[in-house]
Scaffold this active site. Structure first.
Site, PDB file in Angstrom:
ATOM      1  N   ALA A   1       6.012   8.993  -4.379  1.00 48.16           N
ATOM      2  CA  ALA A   1       7.247   8.624  -3.675  1.00 48.16           C
ATOM      3  C   ALA A   1       8.455   9.322  -4.296  1.00 48.16           C
ATOM      4  CB  ALA A   1       7.391   7.102  -3.637  1.00 48.16           C
ATOM      5  N   CYS A   2       9.510   8.556  -4.587  1.00 46.20           N
ATOM      6  CA  CYS A   2      10.759   9.161  -5.071  1.00 46.20           C
ATOM      7  C   CYS A   2      10.606   9.874  -6.401  1.00 46.20           C
ATOM      8  CB  CYS A   2      11.832   8.083  -5.228  1.00 46.20           C
ATOM      9  SG  CYS A   2      12.464   7.532  -3.656  1.00 46.20           S
ATOM     10  N   SER A   3       9.543   9.580  -7.137  1.00 46.60           N
ATOM     11  CA  SER A   3       9.365  10.216  -8.437  1.00 46.60           C
ATOM     12  C   SER A   3       8.406  11.401  -8.383  1.00 46.60           C
ATOM     13  CB  SER A   3       8.890   9.183  -9.464  1.00 46.60           C
ATOM     14  OG  SER A   3       9.950   8.310  -9.770  1.00 46.60           O
TER      15      SER A   3
END
Ligand code: CO8
Length: 375
Positions: free
Chosen positions: A157-159
């Site tokens: 995801a965002c990472s």
């Protein structure tokens, strides 16, 4: 045993051709709401169904700091009868959309690093959503760039970007690759529920790219030694999307609400801010450094208030663009690409030996930090 230095030697940014302002977005959303409420007027009047509430530009800007976003295709998103992008399917022998934007950003990053595709021997395609399961986008990008070695897709995801940078740094350190291209094609518009006012304004599309190599092979004038990387995950259902390859076998509705992005925004805000601040603090401490020594924080770009609080916890001061630049107003949340866009746009003024932290946080939960020093 001392390790030979590994550097980030170039970055690239693909910016989609179309922009949606908050005013355009809210106008389309409110037209959808009016249409929906008219269609279900009798059920709403009978109390069998709740009327949808309109969105507002004021709320969006106050709650998030977002003013506009880039998207691959806006007419479908702004069509109240549709509310998602209109993208054309491509034949199997044509470059796929995710690969196309990754090749664009990747070429820019390679040019900045003074490299060509032939110098690359690993491609990591790291993003929140992949276009298909196989063949992997990374291998398609490797092929399109004329790169050697290997490639694989990964999603956190965002990472995704910071987690991929750690894999790239480790590969160069271990000698399994010499020059790694990390690309983050984030077409978030494909998995955003544009009909949900709680989240319809949050995301934007973009692709970033980063070149990671040994300092010994780097020829670019602008290089950043990676002093350390640190990754952490902690299970949470507060950001979730149940879209997946088993949906058909589960006989579940592919258009059901749970097949697109959904979140408990308040909980995410409250839980992730202290986690991210502590993570950065501990990472710096492990390297014998303190937040006061950091010249710039390139933070994940999800919410203005989150970044303000994280900086306050870390540095004991109000956030200032010079300390923690924001790109959220122009790009919105571009998932894993956000902190890399900030790094791409806001590093030219730093001097040799200046320290910086790239940090992402988001679904999973997942947090990744990369501490760098300008060479
Ligand atoms: N217009 C007007 N009013 C609204 C709107 C709107 N658009 N939306 C909500 N409201 C109302 C609510 O209904 C609520 O009303 P009430 O008080 O009567 O209940 C009121 O406004 C306040 O709502 P909230 O408390 O929800 O508002 P917040 O101030 O918390 O702001 C945010 C909402 C902006 C979502 C904020 O909570 C936030 O930013 N949280 C953090 C989010 C975050 O960081 N998420 C990370 C997810 S990204 C990630 O990990 C990548 C996932 C993969 C990407 C996939 C791409 C699609």
């Amino acid at each position: 045993m001392s390790q030979s230095p590994v550097v980030i030697s170039g970055t690239g940014l693909f910016q989609p051709p179309e922009v949606i302002t908050n005013a355009e977005l809210v106008e389309a959303f409110n037209a959808y709401v009016a249409r929906h409420n008219a269609e279900h007027a009798s059920a709403i009047a009978a109390g069998q169904r709740e009327a949808l509430q309109p969105s507002s530009v004021e709320f969006i800007e106050k709650a998030s700091g977002i003013q506009r976003r880039y998207v691959m295709e806006k007419s479908g998103v702004l069509d109240p009868a549709r509310m998602y992008p209109r993208l054309q399917p491509r034949p199997d022998d044509q470059l796929s959309l995710l690969a196309e934007i990754a090749v664009d950003a990747g070429r820019q990053a390679l040019a900045a690093a003074g490299k060509t595709g032939a110098d690359v021997d690993a491609v990591l395609c790291a993003a929140s959503n992949m276009q298909r399961a196989y063949p992997s986008m990374a291998i398609e990008i490797q092929h399109a760039l004329g790169a050697g070695g290997y490639g694989f897709d990964m999603t956190v995801a965002c990472s995704s970007a910071t987690f991929a940078i750690e894999q790239a740094v480790n590969a160069v350190r271990a000698g399994t690759a010499r020059c790694v291209l990390v690309v983050n094609p984030e077409i978030t518009s494909g998995h955003l529920e544009w009909r949900d006012r709680d989240c319809h304004f949050i995301f934007g599309d973009v692709c970033t790219a980063v070149v990671v190599e040994a300092a010994a092979t780097a020829t670019a004038a602008d290089t950043w030694e990676v002093l350390g990387t640190r990754l952490a995950t902690q299970y949470s259902n507060n950001i979730r999307n149940n879209f997946g390859f088993l949906n058909r076998s589960e006989d579940s509705d592919p258009l059901a609400r749970d097949k697109t992005f959904r979140q408990e925004g308040r909980k995410v805000f409250k839980e992730v801010v202290p986690m991210a601040a502590a993570h950065i603090q501990q990472h710096l401490q492990g390297l014998g450094l303190s937040p006061a020594q950091v010249r710039r924080f390139w933070l994940h770009q999800a919410n203005l208030g989150m970044n303000q609080l994280i900086i306050k916890k870390l540095a004991g001061q109000e956030v200032h663009p010079d300390l923690a630049p924001l790109i959220l107003d122009e790009y919105a949340n571009t998932s894993s690409a956000g902190s890399i866009i900030a790094f791409h746009h806001h590093r030219a003024d730093l001097r040799p030996q200046d320290l910086g932290v790239i940090c992402s946080f988001g679904a999973g939960y997942s947090i990744g930090s990369v501490v760098v020093r300008k060479c």
